[in-house]
Design an enzyme around this catalytic site. Structure first.
Site, mmCIF file in Angstrom:
data_model
loop_
_atom_site.group_PDB
_atom_site.id
_atom_site.type_symbol
_atom_site.label_atom_id
_atom_site.label_comp_id
_atom_site.label_asym_id
_atom_site.label_seq_id
_atom_site.Cartn_x
_atom_site.Cartn_y
_atom_site.Cartn_z
ATOM 1 N N GLY A 67 0.825 -1.210 -0.127
ATOM 2 C CA GLY A 67 -0.122 -0.099 0.056
ATOM 3 C C GLY A 67 0.743 1.156 -0.014
ATOM 4 O O GLY A 67 1.847 1.348 -0.779
ATOM 5 N N ALA A 68 0.421 1.980 0.736
ATOM 6 C CA ALA A 68 1.012 3.539 0.872
ATOM 7 C C ALA A 68 0.919 4.016 2.213
ATOM 8 O O ALA A 68 -0.055 3.610 3.011
ATOM 9 C CB ALA A 68 0.675 4.526 -0.056
ATOM 10 N N MET A 69 1.970 4.956 2.708
ATOM 11 C CA MET A 69 1.888 5.385 4.297
ATOM 12 C C MET A 69 2.249 6.566 4.291
ATOM 13 O O MET A 69 3.385 7.207 3.518
ATOM 14 C CB MET A 69 2.963 4.529 5.074
ATOM 15 C CG MET A 69 3.149 4.850 6.414
ATOM 16 S SD MET A 69 1.317 4.904 7.425
ATOM 17 C CE MET A 69 1.757 5.979 8.704
ATOM 18 N N GLU A 70 1.496 7.553 5.015
ATOM 19 C CA GLU A 70 1.390 8.991 5.094
ATOM 20 C C GLU A 70 2.535 9.642 5.734
ATOM 21 O O GLU A 70 2.324 10.815 6.456
ATOM 22 C CB GLU A 70 0.133 9.401 5.297
ATOM 23 C CG GLU A 70 -0.215 9.214 6.902
ATOM 24 C CD GLU A 70 -1.063 7.980 7.069
ATOM 25 O OE1 GLU A 70 -1.750 7.738 8.219
ATOM 26 O OE2 GLU A 70 -0.884 7.042 6.313
ATOM 27 N N ASN A 71 3.579 9.110 5.897
ATOM 28 C CA ASN A 71 4.682 9.652 6.754
ATOM 29 C C ASN A 71 4.708 11.243 6.493
ATOM 30 O O ASN A 71 5.001 11.523 5.342
ATOM 31 C CB ASN A 71 5.982 9.196 6.561
ATOM 32 C CG ASN A 71 5.802 7.559 6.377
ATOM 33 O OD1 ASN A 71 5.344 6.886 7.557
ATOM 34 N ND2 ASN A 71 6.083 7.063 5.282
ATOM 35 N N HIS A 122 -5.007 10.946 -1.243
ATOM 36 C CA HIS A 122 -5.217 10.300 0.036
ATOM 37 C C HIS A 122 -4.102 10.361 1.115
ATOM 38 O O HIS A 122 -4.256 11.005 2.290
ATOM 39 C CB HIS A 122 -5.422 8.620 0.134
ATOM 40 C CG HIS A 122 -5.810 7.868 1.317
ATOM 41 N ND1 HIS A 122 -7.008 7.720 1.801
ATOM 42 C CD2 HIS A 122 -4.950 7.689 2.274
ATOM 43 C CE1 HIS A 122 -7.113 6.943 2.862
ATOM 44 N NE2 HIS A 122 -5.708 7.070 3.446
ATOM 45 N N GLU A 123 -2.838 9.974 0.731
ATOM 46 C CA GLU A 123 -1.621 10.018 1.638
ATOM 47 C C GLU A 123 -1.349 11.705 1.887
ATOM 48 O O GLU A 123 -0.957 11.756 3.157
ATOM 49 C CB GLU A 123 -0.630 9.357 0.995
ATOM 50 C CG GLU A 123 -0.928 7.976 0.829
ATOM 51 C CD GLU A 123 -1.380 7.126 1.829
ATOM 52 O OE1 GLU A 123 -1.036 7.512 3.047
ATOM 53 O OE2 GLU A 123 -2.069 6.268 1.676
ATOM 54 N N HIS A 162 -3.513 13.360 4.417
ATOM 55 C CA HIS A 162 -2.937 12.991 5.897
ATOM 56 C C HIS A 162 -2.097 14.022 6.444
ATOM 57 O O HIS A 162 -1.860 14.100 7.891
ATOM 58 C CB HIS A 162 -2.248 11.587 5.951
ATOM 59 C CG HIS A 162 -3.359 10.406 6.145
ATOM 60 N ND1 HIS A 162 -4.119 10.382 7.094
ATOM 61 C CD2 HIS A 162 -3.357 9.367 5.418
ATOM 62 C CE1 HIS A 162 -4.988 9.338 6.817
ATOM 63 N NE2 HIS A 162 -4.462 8.563 5.758
ATOM 64 N N GLU A 188 -8.303 7.940 8.764
ATOM 65 C CA GLU A 188 -8.746 7.429 7.288
ATOM 66 C C GLU A 188 -9.856 7.621 6.502
ATOM 67 O O GLU A 188 -9.823 7.636 5.242
ATOM 68 C CB GLU A 188 -8.520 5.884 7.636
ATOM 69 C CG GLU A 188 -7.311 5.493 8.410
ATOM 70 C CD GLU A 188 -6.062 5.598 7.370
ATOM 71 O OE1 GLU A 188 -6.147 6.099 6.264
ATOM 72 O OE2 GLU A 188 -5.010 5.583 7.906
#
Length: 811
Positions: free
Chosen positions: A260-264, A294-295, A298, A317
């Site tokens: 997936g992907a992560m919003e760091n 989306h990310e 965040h 989310e």
């Protein structure tokens, strides 16, 4: 002793006691090229409101040394280090080593099969930072983080903040990053490796995109699209939230073996599966846009303003999932993106919300393990749909005003759901107490239909409906199309709502036209046949999508047959004008043929889809998608030969055709080996394994199951494709043993963290060679599983139960 999960009570007590001033994290990656270890020194400076009190710090890595204010500490063996006798001001120093960088949580080492180069990423949501270094791993203890990373000299290191100071140290380099703003530990990141990178200045931001070197050509191909979307998204959110992204640097890093992907904050990590090795289709391009936005959402909703505890996970989310579609429609070329949301996500959410794992969007969360179980269709697509309804309910201008006030008031702090509701209520002048209770604290899905009585049209709710605004569209047949003759918005507060301004004699009345609310619908009894016959004649992607979602929901509820639903959606597919939703329709109709139809009806429905694909292939703009669809549904040697001829030098399409040929029992071993030699994709071995997975062959199934489910050789982003080829209709003889083996691996499905647990549990679940007794056995096994595995098991059990019922009932 097992690793303990942080409870809400513990988090609240610790937050009342401790204020974190800063983290200084020193990371050594120099052992990774030849070994597995990541070595860290975490220095945490914090104050205590009650000197002399005791608490604990989280650290599930191997602790080599730990001191508090100079005094040695002893770990408790459960992922925690007790901190006794706290002073008013404290300095904690912990040296740790994480050697499980292959299958463990929090940090991962990936080796590129193309060139042997090593890449490492971290990913911490919800509480996996503790597996790498010592920290107070809860969202409300925000603090600046200063990262210092020592890595091989050929590597680039990326983290949340920009402009690091780089020092040469022989065969290594030391990267010292400036302090981040106050962040929760789960929003921090380190990505490292010998990247290919592209940077671009735009609108005052320094944008970077990175990938492994073997994907340099693909990254260059997609760079303009990615960077254009990034610029558009940053501009949209800056205006919508009245707050520009406050950092110049914004990086996006595409990593191997990431899910997936992560919003760091300032440095988003992606699976490099999003860098499509073949030219992306319209749906794949739209998906990349949606995930990117989306990310990015965040950055505001999650990073700048953070939920206090995981019961407000939806504040992260659901809002990001809503905002990415809102911004895509408003700022990019993806103007039909809400139709994609409906057909990709919302139909899944309807099914989940009517099953055993239905839960309120906002619910009490006892501990973080429970929080990991609600990264699901109710939190994401239902939550996004509910927020679209909220914006409709209060009006977009007032929604924007409320959001701007929310961010201005709470920047760099933490909030609860009530803070958001208060801001929107103030801006809109509406009391949202009842709205909040009905939509966010109550599980389940409203259902609407219409009653026609002479000239009167009444909207009927099945039970007491939530307060909401929805639209009813009136359509009449004009030639070969349905034209909208009226559209009326209705505010619903009661079980019966008069709809004025709608002609009762219309050929079709479409409830929830424009898809403004989250509710299932049914056609009025006089229009059922019209809906099934004429859904493809509706004039817009969203109206066709609403009709298709109704038909799909009727199928899953046992109110329509697979043949009816298949014919209807195939007709919509043939008529669809929006390129990006062709693939979702192909997925739905193919799933109907493969999964929902009785075996006796499966060939005819599959042939109907294949015929539709052959017709679509005549349109140059649809050719690629249509041929991919045919590669799933080719019914015999003639189709396969034509597909092979059409594929030419298209390596991606040739792989897809080989999977289908293998499924149908063809001898593909030599051709698969030859194609593997030709394919320049560093992950082409996964394509070859996918071909082998499809074979109706005892040895092939055994090999693939071992590599996929036991050894976990397949990157998490590719598990779905390999598993889908493994579980094929008509192969029950070869698949039956693996239904049993799935039960055997359930205790191990939680390993590797939240994303692998969800992926393996759902994708390995057998849709064939099972019966109702088997489903009950899975439900029994779910009782002893971790929360994330348990919920995924129950959700998939319910879906397969419905499939089995449809096969029998339709037969």
């Amino acid at each position: 002793m097992g690793i303990r999960s942080l409870t809400r009570t513990e988090a609240e007590h610790r937050a009342a006691l401790v204020t974190v001033e800063r983290y200084d994290i020193d990371i050594d990656l120099t052992a990774l090229p030849d070994g597995p270890e990541v070595r860290c020194v975490s220095t945490v400076t914090f104050s205590c409101s009650e000197p002399g009190a005791e608490t604990f710090v989280d650290c599930a890595a191997e602790v080599r040394a730990a001191t508090l204010n100079g005094s040695p500490l002893t770990p408790s063996g459960d992922g925690r280090i007790p901190l006794p006798g706290l002073a008013a001001h404290n300095v904690l120093r912990v040296e740790s080593v994480q050697a499980d960088t292959a299958t463990g949580a929090g940090v991962h080492k990936a080796t590129d099969p193309a060139d042997g180069e090593v890449y490492v990423w971290t990913s911490f949501e919800p509480d996996e930072a503790r597996f790498v270094w010592a920290c107070f791993d809860q969202p409300d203890l925000k603090a600046p983080h200063a990262f210092t990373v020592t890595a091989p000299a050929a590597w680039t290191v990326l983290s949340n903040s920009g402009d690091p100071r780089i020092e040469e140290q022989g065969a290594a380099r030391r990267w010292s990053f400036p302090d981040t703003p106050p962040l929760s530990v789960y929003n921090t990141v380190v990505n490292a490796g010998p990247f290919h990178g592209i940077r671009r200045e735009t609108d005052g931001h320094d944008l970077g995109i990175y990938a492994r070197r073997s994907l340099a050509e693909v990254l260059e191909r997609d760079a303009d699209d990615i960077l254009t979307l990034t610029r558009q998204g940053l501009a949209f959110y800056a205006e919508a939230f009245a707050m520009p992204f406050p950092q110049r640097k914004y990086d996006q890093v595409f990593m191997p073996e990431f899910g997936g992907a992560m919003e760091n904050y300032g440095c988003v990590t992606w699976s490099d599966a999003f860098l499509r090795r073949a030219e992306p289709t319209p749906a794949e391009r739209e998906l990349l846009a949606v995930v990117l936005l989306h990310e990015m959402a965040h950055m505001w909703f999650g990073n700048i303003v953070t939920m206090r505890w995981w019961d407000d996970l939806w504040l992260n989310e659901a809002f990001a999932e809503f905002a990415c579609h809102w911004s895509a429609e408003g700022a990019t070329r993806y103007t039909d993106v809400w139709a994609g949301h409906l057909l990709n996500g919302k139909v899944r959410a309807y099914l989940s919300d009517q099953g055993p794992v239905s839960h309120p969007i906002h619910q009490p969360i006892h501990d973080v393990a429970q929080a990991a179980s609600i990264f699901d269709s109710i939190t994401y697509p239902k939550g996004a749909s509910v927020l679209l309804q909220l914006m409709t309910y209060v009006g977009e201008d007032r929604f924007r005003t409320g959001m701007a006030a929310y961010f201005a008031r709470h920047a760099w702090g933490t909030t609860t759901l009530q803070d958001l509701i208060d801001a929107l209520a103030e801006a809109s002048g509406r009391d949202l107490t009842g709205w909040r209770k009905a939509w966010l604290e109550t599980a389940g899905t409203d259902r609407f239909t219409l009653e026609r009585d002479g000239d009167t049209v009444t909207l009927l709710a099945d039970g007491s409906p939530r307060p909401q605004v929805l639209a009813v569209g009136a359509y009449d047949r004009v030639g070969d199309a349905l034209e909208r003759t009226a559209l009326v918005r209705v505010e619903v507060t009661e079980a019966r709502t008069p709809v004025t301004g709608i002609p009762a004699t219309s050929d079709l009345l479409l409830v929830n036209d424009d898809d403004l609310t989250f509710a299932t619908t049914r056609p009025d009894p006089t229009a059922r046949d019209t809906l099934f016959r004429a859904a493809g004649l509706l004039p817009t992607a969203i109206s066709r999508g609403v009709a298709a979602a109704t038909v799909w929901d009727m199928l899953t509820a046992g109110e329509a047959t697979a043949a009816e639903a298949g014919r209807c959606l195939t007709a919509v597919l043939a008529a669809e004008t929006s390129d990006a939703v062709i693939e979702p329709y192909l997925t739905l109709v193919t799933n109907i043929a493969e999964l929902w139809a009785p075996p006796a009806e499966r060939p005819a429905l599959t042939e109907a889809v294949a015929a539709a694909c052959r017709r679509l292939a005549a349109d140059p703009g649809r050719r690629q998608v249509a041929l991919r669809g045919l590669a799933r549904t080719a019914t015999g040697a003639e189709d396969l030969a034509w597909l092979r001829e059409q594929a030419g030098d298209d390596v991606d399409l040739r792989w897809r055709a080989l999977v289908r040929e293998a499924e149908l029992g063809g001898d593909v071993t030599a051709e698969s080996a030859a194609l593997l030699e030709r394919d320049t994709d560093p992950d082409a071995w996964i394509r070859a394994l996918t071909v082998r997975a499809a074979l109706p062959d005892t040895a092939a199934k055994a090999e693939v199951w071992q590599r996929l489910a036991v050894d976990r050789e397949v990157p998490v982003a590719a598990v779905s494709a390999v598993a889908a080829a493994f579980w094929r209709p008509g192969q029950d003889t070869w698949l039956a043993p693996y239904a049993e083996r799935y039960l055997e691996v359930i205790p191990d499905l939680q390993q590797g963290g939240m994303i692998p647990a969800m992926t393996y549990t759902s994708q390995l679940f057998p849709p064939y060679a099972v019966d109702a007794v088997y489903i009950e056995r899975v439900r029994q096994a779910a009782r002893d599983a971790s929360p994330v595995v348990r919920n995924t098991l129950l959700e998939r059990s319910d879906a397969v139960r419905r499939v089995l019922r449809a096969r029998v009932a339709n037969a």
